[in-house]
Design an enzyme around this catalytic site. Structure first.
Site, PDB file in Angstrom:
ATOM      1  N   GLY A  46      -5.641  -0.929   7.309  1.00 16.90           N
ATOM      2  CA  GLY A  46      -4.615   0.186   7.429  1.00 16.90           C
ATOM      3  C   GLY A  46      -4.845   1.084   6.834  1.00 16.90           C
ATOM      4  N   GLN A  51      -2.599   9.137   3.079  1.00 20.68           N
ATOM      5  CA  GLN A  51      -3.663   8.540   2.173  1.00 20.68           C
ATOM      6  C   GLN A  51      -4.887   9.642   2.298  1.00 20.68           C
ATOM      7  OE1 GLN A  51      -2.969   4.424   3.746  1.00 20.68           O
ATOM      8  NE2 GLN A  51      -3.659   4.240   1.483  1.00 20.68           N
ATOM      9  N   CYS A  94      -4.225  -1.776  -1.244  1.00 23.45           N
ATOM     10  CA  CYS A  94      -4.046  -0.722  -0.733  1.00 23.45           C
ATOM     11  C   CYS A  94      -5.122   0.078  -1.299  1.00 23.45           C
ATOM     12  CB  CYS A  94      -2.766   0.094  -1.390  1.00 23.45           C
ATOM     13  SG  CYS A  94      -2.436   1.741  -1.009  1.00 23.45           S
ATOM     14  N   LEU A  95      -5.778   0.925  -0.279  1.00 25.62           N
ATOM     15  CA  LEU A  95      -6.966   1.838  -0.432  1.00 25.62           C
ATOM     16  C   LEU A  95      -6.684   2.894  -1.368  1.00 25.62           C
ATOM     17  CD1 LEU A  95      -8.209   2.095   3.046  1.00 25.62           C
ATOM     18  CD2 LEU A  95      -9.011   0.466   1.441  1.00 25.62           C
ATOM     19  N   HIS A 136       3.743  -1.907   5.648  1.00 34.79           N
ATOM     20  CA  HIS A 136       3.207  -1.289   4.574  1.00 34.79           C
ATOM     21  C   HIS A 136       2.916   0.214   4.965  1.00 34.79           C
ATOM     22  CE1 HIS A 136       0.100  -1.418   1.148  1.00 34.79           C
ATOM     23  NE2 HIS A 136      -0.370  -0.461   1.638  1.00 34.79           N
ATOM     24  N   GLU A 137       2.196   0.453   6.179  1.00 35.57           N
ATOM     25  CA  GLU A 137       1.608   1.824   6.439  1.00 35.57           C
ATOM     26  C   GLU A 137       2.885   2.734   6.810  1.00 35.57           C
ATOM     27  OE1 GLU A 137      -1.214   2.595   5.865  1.00 35.57           O
ATOM     28  OE2 GLU A 137      -1.820   0.374   5.611  1.00 35.57           O
ATOM     29  N   HIS A 140       4.188   4.031   3.427  1.00 35.85           N
ATOM     30  CA  HIS A 140       3.448   5.267   2.984  1.00 35.85           C
ATOM     31  C   HIS A 140       4.099   6.622   3.614  1.00 35.85           C
ATOM     32  CE1 HIS A 140      -0.053   4.019   0.602  1.00 35.85           C
ATOM     33  NE2 HIS A 140      -0.303   2.801   1.505  1.00 35.85           N
TER      34      HIS A 140
END
Length: 171
Positions: A46, A51, A94-95, A136-137, A140
């Site tokens: 994701g 991000q 998480c990236l 989660h996204e 963000h």
């Protein structure tokens, strides 16, 4: 498609609320495709526009593993309409916080409204990993990170580690 650089904590962009997307057009489609390419390249499941440094309400997701067929889902201006009462624990990463994972508890079912890439309003009920992923996204998009669900001590240790790394890289 372009692989976009993914920003990491403590970058302040990750703590800002993203603005709504005004229109679905060719530029947005290109951004979504670049985000998918960046997500797959990372590799991740994701990615939210903040991000990659873009404060717009756009997310891309695909929990398919290695050999599984890809099933990308792109959401513009996603909104959580309803969360189920049953909870699910998932080991999230998480990236934007590389090499950190933690077991996070979230609702196992989430109903979401969003605009698709054709500019049409959609509603979808997501379960399991998809439910965790969309929450989660969307977090963000609101400046919230999965580490915010951890104890303050653990969160502070992670942030301190990344802040120290950034300082060392800058030298």
């Amino acid at each position: 498609m372009t692989i976009l650089p993914i920003i990491t904590i403590p970058d302040p962009v990750l703590r800002k609320k993203a603005a709504s997307v005004e229109q679905v057009d060719a530029a947005l489609l290109r951004l979504a495709q670049d985000m998918l390419a960046s997500m797959y390249d990372a590799p991740g499941i994701g990615l939210a526009a903040p991000q990659v440094g873009i404060l717009r309400r756009l997310i891309v997701m695909d929990p398919a593993r290695d050999e599984e067929p890809k099933q990308p889902l792109i959401m513009v201006n996603p909104v959580i309409l309803e969360r189920g009462s049953e909870m699910r624990i998932h080991d999230e990463g998480c990236l934007s916080i590389p090499d950190v994972t933690a077991e996070i508890e979230r609702p196992a079912l989430t109903r979401v409204s969003f605009i698709d890439m054709e500019g049409k309003p959609q509603e979808q009920t997501l379960e399991g990993i998809w439910s965790t992923l969309v929450q989660h996204e969307i977090d963000h998009l609101n400046g919230v990170l999965f580490i915010d669900y951890m104890s303050r001590l653990k969160r502070d240790m992670i942030v301190k580690k990344f802040t120290k790394q950034k300082r060392t890289e800058a030298l």
